[in-house]
Write a protein that holds these residues in place. Structure first.
Motif, PDB file in Angstrom:
ATOM      1  N   UNK A   1       0.826  -1.208   0.000  1.00 27.08           N
ATOM      2  CA  UNK A   1       0.000   0.000   0.000  1.00 27.08           C
ATOM      3  C   UNK A   1       0.863   1.261   0.000  1.00 27.08           C
ATOM      4  N   UNK A   2       1.939   1.245   0.764  1.00 29.37           N
ATOM      5  CA  UNK A   2       2.840   2.406   0.772  1.00 29.37           C
ATOM      6  C   UNK A   2       3.436   2.635  -0.615  1.00 29.37           C
ATOM      7  N   UNK A   3       3.810   1.565  -1.289  1.00 26.46           N
ATOM      8  CA  UNK A   3       4.365   1.681  -2.640  1.00 26.46           C
ATOM      9  C   UNK A   3       3.308   2.164  -3.629  1.00 26.46           C
TER      10      UNK A   3
ATOM     11  N   UNK B   1       3.240   7.097  -9.086  1.00 30.66           N
ATOM     12  CA  UNK B   1       2.494   8.077  -9.877  1.00 30.66           C
ATOM     13  C   UNK B   1       1.963   7.513 -11.188  1.00 30.66           C
ATOM     14  N   UNK B   2       2.411   6.319 -11.570  1.00 32.73           N
ATOM     15  CA  UNK B   2       1.891   5.690 -12.781  1.00 32.73           C
ATOM     16  C   UNK B   2       0.497   5.112 -12.556  1.00 32.73           C
ATOM     17  N   UNK B   3       0.136   4.885 -11.301  1.00 37.67           N
ATOM     18  CA  UNK B   3      -1.160   4.285 -10.982  1.00 37.67           C
ATOM     19  C   UNK B   3      -2.256   5.338 -10.935  1.00 37.67           C
ATOM     20  N   UNK B   4      -3.477   4.879 -11.105  1.00 38.90           N
ATOM     21  CA  UNK B   4      -4.639   5.771 -11.090  1.00 38.90           C
ATOM     22  C   UNK B   4      -4.758   6.467  -9.731  1.00 38.90           C
ATOM     23  N   UNK B   5      -5.111   7.752  -9.738  1.00 49.05           N
ATOM     24  CA  UNK B   5      -5.273   8.481  -8.474  1.00 49.05           C
ATOM     25  C   UNK B   5      -6.263   7.808  -7.519  1.00 49.05           C
TER      26      UNK B   5
ATOM     27  N   UNK C   1      -5.440   3.133  -1.465  1.00 51.07           N
ATOM     28  CA  UNK C   1      -4.301   2.552  -0.744  1.00 51.07           C
ATOM     29  C   UNK C   1      -3.981   3.376   0.493  1.00 51.07           C
ATOM     30  N   UNK C   2      -4.048   4.687   0.367  1.00 50.39           N
ATOM     31  CA  UNK C   2      -3.777   5.547   1.521  1.00 50.39           C
ATOM     32  C   UNK C   2      -4.808   5.320   2.623  1.00 50.39           C
TER      33      UNK C   2
ATOM     34  N   UNK D   1      -3.864  -1.265   7.870  1.00 49.73           N
ATOM     35  CA  UNK D   1      -2.732  -2.196   7.877  1.00 49.73           C
ATOM     36  C   UNK D   1      -1.708  -1.793   8.924  1.00 49.73           C
ATOM     37  N   UNK D   2      -1.574  -0.508   9.143  1.00 52.60           N
ATOM     38  CA  UNK D   2      -0.650  -0.031  10.168  1.00 52.60           C
ATOM     39  C   UNK D   2      -1.126  -0.454  11.560  1.00 52.60           C
ATOM     40  N   UNK D   3      -2.417  -0.277  11.825  1.00 49.99           N
ATOM     41  CA  UNK D   3      -2.987  -0.664  13.115  1.00 49.99           C
ATOM     42  C   UNK D   3      -2.845  -2.176  13.314  1.00 49.99           C
ATOM     43  N   UNK D   4      -3.074  -2.948  12.272  1.00 51.04           N
ATOM     44  CA  UNK D   4      -2.923  -4.403  12.382  1.00 51.04           C
ATOM     45  C   UNK D   4      -1.482  -4.772  12.741  1.00 51.04           C
TER      46      UNK D   4
END
Length: 146
Positions: A82-84, A89-93, A99-100, A106-109
């Motif tokens: 998700x961080x990647x 920037x090639x991926x859709x906004x 992911x953000x 995922x951080x809490x987990x």
């Protein structure tokens, strides 16, 4: 998406019935589907959620098998993905934004895992590169089948 959902549901049934080998196989199939379709799903939130759920369910399964290091690997893998994704920037906004949003979960987990099972090399490397915000540190912690 429907094929992924059916696969996850089958895996969850196996998990709940204690059929862990079958559950692992189905969770791995679901993960493969989620990864292959990650950038192709029409709904970015569903695509990211499918990847997160697939990883987290495998992490839960490995905890049940008393394999916490393998569990840590799955938790770290999805958080890092998700961080990647957020930075690519090639991926859709919409995919980057989804992911953000999911990266908080995922951080809490990861924090929950560490509080219950201790740190492992990959968790140390990943989290020491990503400092927690106050909001993330105070988030409720939970763990279980997703």
């Amino acid at each position: 998406m429907e094929h992924w959902k059916r696969t996850i549901e089958r895996a969850n049934r196996c998990f709940m019935q204690g059929e862990l080998v079958d559950a692992r196989e189905a969770y791995l199939q679901a993960l493969a589907l989620a990864q292959v379709l990650f950038e192709r799903w029409a709904d970015a939130d569903e695509a990211v959620a499918a990847c997160v759920v697939s990883h987290h369910n495998l992490a839960d399964l490995h905890l049940r098998l008393n394999q916490p290091e393998e569990s840590a690997e799955y938790l770290c893998a999805i958080h890092q993905r998700l961080l990647q994704t957020m930075q690519d920037e090639r991926l859709a906004p919409a995919l980057r934004a989804a992911a953000q949003r999911q990266s908080h979960k995922t951080y809490v987990e990861l924090l929950n895992f560490i509080s219950e099972h201790g740190e492992y090399p990959r968790t140390q490397r990943l989290l020491h590169c990503n400092a927690a915000t106050p909001r993330q540190r105070n988030a409720p912690l939970h763990h279980g089948v997703h």
